[in-house]
Structure formats: C-alpha cells, structure tokens
Design an enzyme around this catalytic site. Structure first.
Site, PDB file in Angstrom:
ATOM      1  N   GLU A 253      39.730  -0.866   5.253  1.00  0.00           N
ATOM      2  CA  GLU A 253      39.455  -2.165   5.865  1.00  0.00           C
ATOM      3  C   GLU A 253      40.762  -2.739   6.415  1.00  0.00           C
ATOM      4  OE1 GLU A 253      36.306  -4.512   3.527  1.00  0.00           O
ATOM      5  OE2 GLU A 253      37.596  -3.684   1.979  1.00  0.00           O
TER       6      GLU A 253
ATOM      7  N   HIS B  46      30.542   1.768  -4.192  1.00  0.00           N
ATOM      8  CA  HIS B  46      30.304   2.297  -2.843  1.00  0.00           C
ATOM      9  C   HIS B  46      30.770   3.751  -2.677  1.00  0.00           C
ATOM     10  CE1 HIS B  46      29.397  -1.816  -2.138  1.00  0.00           C
ATOM     11  NE2 HIS B  46      30.599  -2.231  -1.832  1.00  0.00           N
TER      12      HIS B  46
ATOM     13  N   ASP C 243      35.959  -2.775  -7.298  1.00  0.00           N
ATOM     14  CA  ASP C 243      35.313  -3.418  -6.161  1.00  0.00           C
ATOM     15  C   ASP C 243      34.679  -2.401  -5.208  1.00  0.00           C
ATOM     16  OD1 ASP C 243      34.816  -5.860  -4.602  1.00  0.00           O
ATOM     17  OD2 ASP C 243      36.241  -5.031  -3.150  1.00  0.00           O
TER      18      ASP C 243
ATOM     19  N   LYS D 271      23.251   1.013   4.591  1.00  0.00           N
ATOM     20  CA  LYS D 271      23.820   1.295   5.919  1.00  0.00           C
ATOM     21  C   LYS D 271      23.044   2.440   6.565  1.00  0.00           C
ATOM     22  CE  LYS D 271      28.478  -0.272   4.723  1.00  0.00           C
ATOM     23  NZ  LYS D 271      28.854  -1.333   5.653  1.00  0.00           N
TER      24      LYS D 271
ATOM     25  N   LYS E 298      26.611  -6.280  -7.156  1.00  0.00           N
ATOM     26  CA  LYS E 298      27.801  -5.744  -7.775  1.00  0.00           C
ATOM     27  C   LYS E 298      28.887  -6.823  -7.791  1.00  0.00           C
ATOM     28  CE  LYS E 298      31.003  -4.092  -5.442  1.00  0.00           C
ATOM     29  NZ  LYS E 298      31.680  -5.068  -4.565  1.00  0.00           N
TER      30      LYS E 298
ATOM     31  N   HIS F  57      25.331  -2.273  -1.316  1.00  0.00           N
ATOM     32  CA  HIS F  57      24.899  -2.442   0.071  1.00  0.00           C
ATOM     33  C   HIS F  57      25.256  -1.251   0.953  1.00  0.00           C
ATOM     34  CE1 HIS F  57      29.004  -3.881   0.920  1.00  0.00           C
ATOM     35  NE2 HIS F  57      28.743  -3.651   2.179  1.00  0.00           N
TER      36      HIS F  57
ATOM     37  N   ASP G 100      21.848 -26.291 -13.232  1.00  0.00           N
ATOM     38  CA  ASP G 100      23.105 -26.059 -13.943  1.00  0.00           C
ATOM     39  C   ASP G 100      22.785 -25.098 -15.085  1.00  0.00           C
ATOM     40  OD1 ASP G 100      25.540 -26.125 -15.117  1.00  0.00           O
ATOM     41  OD2 ASP G 100      25.446 -28.229 -15.756  1.00  0.00           O
TER      42      ASP G 100
HETATM   43  C1  BG6 Z   1      32.087  -5.407  -0.863  1.00  0.00           C
HETATM   44  C2  BG6 Z   1      33.439  -5.637  -1.479  1.00  0.00           C
HETATM   45  O1  BG6 Z   1      31.223  -4.859  -1.806  1.00  0.00           O
HETATM   46  O2  BG6 Z   1      32.223  -4.522   0.230  1.00  0.00           O
HETATM   47  C3  BG6 Z   1      34.405  -6.185  -0.443  1.00  0.00           C
HETATM   48  O3  BG6 Z   1      33.329  -6.548  -2.558  1.00  0.00           O
HETATM   49  C4  BG6 Z   1      34.431  -5.291   0.780  1.00  0.00           C
HETATM   50  O4  BG6 Z   1      35.702  -6.302  -0.991  1.00  0.00           O
HETATM   51  C5  BG6 Z   1      33.030  -5.009   1.281  1.00  0.00           C
HETATM   52  O5  BG6 Z   1      35.182  -5.942   1.772  1.00  0.00           O
HETATM   53  C6  BG6 Z   1      33.054  -3.984   2.375  1.00  0.00           C
HETATM   54  O6  BG6 Z   1      31.787  -3.892   2.944  1.00  0.00           O
HETATM   55  P1  BG6 Z   1      31.592  -3.396   4.408  1.00  0.00           P
HETATM   56  O7  BG6 Z   1      30.104  -3.367   4.604  1.00  0.00           O
HETATM   57  O8  BG6 Z   1      32.287  -4.371   5.295  1.00  0.00           O
HETATM   58  O9  BG6 Z   1      32.208  -2.031   4.462  1.00  0.00           O
END
Ligand code: BG6
Length: 486
Positions: free
Chosen positions: A212, A236, A231, A178, A144, A174, A89
C-alpha cells in the site's frame, strides 16, 4: 437463497469502516437493485446522533467514495430513507436496547454487523440476547481483527458463539470479496491446463504481495497494538495463500471450500524460535516521499507513542508442508507507505529442465503467472518469446494479458458490496469459519512471540521505498527476486 427485506443493524455504525466502506457499498447495492423491499439500515453508536445527522454523514460518505462516480439524487433519497440511528451504550445505560428493540421490525430477517473492536463483540451479543432481539434466523457479522492472538480469538468466538451458532456467524475477510480473488478459484478449477502444473514439480515458488502507499493515517491507535502481521498477514495474506495452495474442493459449497482452506493452514510449517530471524523480516517506515508527496514517518503519525516497535511491513517465507507443495517457498509480503500500491499473487514456474537455446540472450521473469488484485485487476502469463529479427536468437519474456476492465464492460463490485450481498442472501461461502481463523492464529502466534523475545526493533525503510533491505536478503538468499525487480 433470494434475499428478503432485512433490518441490517450496524454496531459502530458511525465509525471509520462504516463511513469508508459499508455505507457507500450499501448505497451501490441500493442503486443496483440489491436492497430488496424496504430493507433498512440501523446504525448504532454511542454518539447520540439524530436520524437526520446520520443521513447527512452517510450522504457525505457516499459522495466521497471513489466507486460511486455519479451520485444519483433519486437513489440517494431512497437510500437515506432506509437509514436511522439508535444510541446504545453497550455495558452502560440499558435503555438503548429498548430503543433498538423499538426500531426493529417484528418478523423480519435481522443482520447484526459488529464493526467494533473485538473485545466488545461478546457484550453486544449478550445485550442483543438479553433484550430478546435475536430471532432464530438472525445473523451476526464480525469484522477482523478477530482477537489479537489465538486465546483472545477463542474467547471472542466463544462469547459470540454462546448467542449465535456457527451457521449464522459471518466472519469477514474482505479480500475474499475481491473479484480477482474469486476468479482465482475459477481460474484454477474451471480450466484444465493449470492443474497439472500446479505443484512443486513445475512451480519454483509463489509470491503474495499486498503493498500500500497509504500510511496508518488516523488509525495509529488501533494499528500500534496490531501491526502488519495481525492487520494483514493473519487474515488477508493467509487467505490468499489458502486459495492458491488448496486442493480442489468437491463442490463450490461453503464447507467444501473451507475444509480445503483449513487443511492448508494446518499444513503450514511452523516458524518459531531461531527460525524467525531467518524466515521473517519486520519493517517500520520513516519519513520519505510517496509519489512526490512528503510522508511522515510512522513514529511521527498522531495518535500513538513516539517510540514503538510495531511493524508496518512484514516479509516472510512460508512453506506448505504437504505432498503437493513440499519445498516450494511461499514468500508473503505486505507494507504500508511503499512505492506502489499493488496486490498480487505471482506463481513463478520452474525453468525448463533442458534448454535447446543455450546461446540465446535472455532476461529473467519468464514463466510467471501473475494474478493482479489491484490496481488494474487482471491475469498476466509471462512467457519467453523470440524477439523478431534475423540476427542472433534473443528471447524475451512477454506477457499474455487479461485485463478485466478491458474484457468486461461491467464495473467490478467493491469487495464489501459482494460480501454484504452474500450476508443479506444468507450465503457464507466467502466468509471464514471459526476453525480457519484459529488455525491462522496458531501459526502466527509463535512468530509474534519470537519477535517479542528477540527484543530488537523492526528494520526501518523510508516511506515510498520497496521496504527494508532485509526483505531483499530474504528472497535473494536463494537466488530469487521479488517480481517487480525481474
Ligand atoms: C484492512 C486493513 O483490513 O485492509 C488496512 O486493516 C488495510 O490496514 C486494508 O489498509 C487494505 O485493504 P484494500 O482493500 O485497500 O487492499
């Protein structure tokens, strides 16, 4: 460096990210022989789970993950054996830190992965230090969003930086894990033919899209205080822009690459005040149909207030104000609940300076290079080609296609597999340096401030559409079109 047996401690280890991405990726790494020796994964949370509970949760997470097509019982048994759970905690009862200390192996490499909201990163790092758990080689991984503006990002970086130095700090974006994103660097810097064309001289504009079909799902609470700008765009999309626009680094070395990315962020022309209305568009989805399924509107999604000005879509026109890119718009666009899930970078070349086929019927869409991140990872180069036939000359854009799935028999690893492997091996090339993250906020903050100052709501768009009408106006104002409409 070769990875060594490691204790990987995941704070937020029973949370959404851990279940959706980290544990399944670790399973895949284990399957492919990348978790060396008795590398262990210690999930930390406040949940009071037993090791057995955690292992069962992890097994379901692995089974439910699309990239793990067939679960191999032998591998799953080995993987479960690596997992344990410790209840801590943070900021509360200190006995949890002692339990964590007891769970760690003396003399072993340690990685502390903070899959938690950034506000508590500092407290975790202090807890680790005060409990004497940070060894000279320990690494920390941050997720993030890193803060919600420049000031809070600086505060988090300071707090974490008081315990871990920059060389041991891994900030995840992330998208950098890719395959296609790494391939962008290879495409640009391992081939000679693109570089002479890679500037305002031959490129008309660039589009970077991350669309998305999913909505905010169970994350409305987090999302409502974030929005698409924080976000997706701040991290990204800007990272993709950096890799597209950066100068050739002298080597594929972590600082050489990050220095060049930083220069791009520092060259972004500020958008603030009244320019915001002209160069940016915000949207929010309403009820609609996505691929035949009814979808709720954003305001109806559980876990957040019934009214909200949070944007679920952003489109903007950015400009990299330097010698190479002056005058070339970079259109960035991201949204949830769009008609198609598609992430791509489109380089639209200029028209030829003089056509010798003035009477030929033609169609738009010629001369673009599309780097498709997902789905169907690949690279498409569209060029004008003569349509066969003896009649009047007709030109048609036809793509030269490179599909990674068709070309390479091997599976592309998930972004998190790649990045976790790099953390375990101590390679931070694909992670963000402090100055990059802060430079990105420096550019994003004035846009969000101006939005707040406008006092207007985002434009609405029905779920399953291509976004708000304003996004069309943003690009058509200069006679251009979004790629999928060409
Ligand atoms: C994340 C976001 O960093 O990336 C999400 O917080 C988003 O909202 C996601 O859906 C998208 O990742 P990917 O790899 O599916 O394009």
């Amino acid at each position: 460096p070769d990875p060594r047996p490691t204790d990987l401690v995941v704070f937020g280890g029973t949370g959404d990210l851990s279940m959706r991405k980290l544990l399944p990726s670790l399973y895949l790494l284990d399957r492919d022989g990348h978790l060396v020796g008795d590398t262990r994964v210690i999930a930390v949370s406040r949940d009071g789970l037993t090791d057995a509970d955690l292992r069962d949760k992890a097994s379901s997470a692995v089974r439910g993950h699309s990239a793990v097509q067939v679960v191999e019982p032998e591998v799953l048994r080995r993987f479960r054996g690596r997992l344990s759970h410790v209840t801590v905690d943070v900021g509360g009862d200190p006995s949890g830190w002692e339990d964590l200390a007891a769970a760690l192996t003396p003399g072993r490499d340690r990685v502390f992965y903070l899959a938690v909201p950034p506000m508590i990163s500092g407290a975790i790092c202090r807890g680790l230090r005060d409990a004497g758990l940070v060894t000279p080689d320990s690494r920390v991984v941050m997720e993030k969003p890193l803060g919600r503006d420049l000031a809070s990002a600086q505060a988090v970086n300071d707090e974490v930086g008081a315990v871990f130095d920059e060389a041991h700090t891994y900030r995840i974006d992330h998208y950098l894990g890719k395959e296609t994103v790494q391939n962008l660097l290879v495409l640009r810097f391992a081939n000679v033919f693109l570089e002479p064309l890679w500037s305002s001289r031959w490129i008309d504009h660039v589009q970077i899209t991350a669309a998305e079909t999913v909505g905010v799902g169970g994350r409305r609470g987090y999302y409502d205080s974030s929005g698409a700008m924080r976000d997706m765009v701040q991290n990204h999309l800007l990272q993709l822009l950096c890799l597209t626009a950066m100068e050739p680094p002298a080597s594929y070395d972590r600082d050489a690459v990050r220095d060049e990315k930083l220069k791009v962020l520092q060259s972004l022309r500020p958008i603030s005040g009244s320019a915001v209305a002209e160069h940016t568009v915000r949207g929010q989805y309403t009820r609609g149909t996505v691929h035949g399924d009814e979808a709720l509107g954003y305001l109806d999604e559980a876990g957040g207030p019934p009214t909200s000005g949070t944007e679920t879509f952003v489109a903007l026109r950015a400009e990299v104000a330097n010698w190479r890119w002056a005058g070339v718009p970079f259109y960035l666009r991201t949204g949830k609940r769009m008609s198609h899930a598609r992430s791509e970078i489109v380089i639209r070349f200029r028209d030829v300076p003089h056509t010798i086929f003035p009477g030929a019927a033609t169609a738009p869409g010629a001369g673009s290079l599309v780097i498709r991140l997902q789905p169907d990872e690949g690279i498409h180069l569209t060029m004008l080609t003569k349509t066969p036939g003896a009649g009047a000359l007709r030109l048609r854009p036809v793509p030269l296609e490179l599909s990674f799935a068709d070309t390479f028999a091997t599976r592309s690893p998930e972004a998190y597999e790649r990045l976790l492997m790099d953390v375990l091996a101590g390679d931070s090339t694909l992670f963000m340096r402090r100055d990059e993250v802060e430079a990105a906020w420096r550019w994003v903050d004035p846009i969000i401030e101006a939005w707040n100052g406008l006092g207007t709501a985002p434009e609405t768009y029905p779920a399953g559409s291509s976004g708000p009408a304003g996004a069309q106006r943003l690009i058509s104002r200069t006679g251009r079109m979004w790629h999928e409409e060409e």
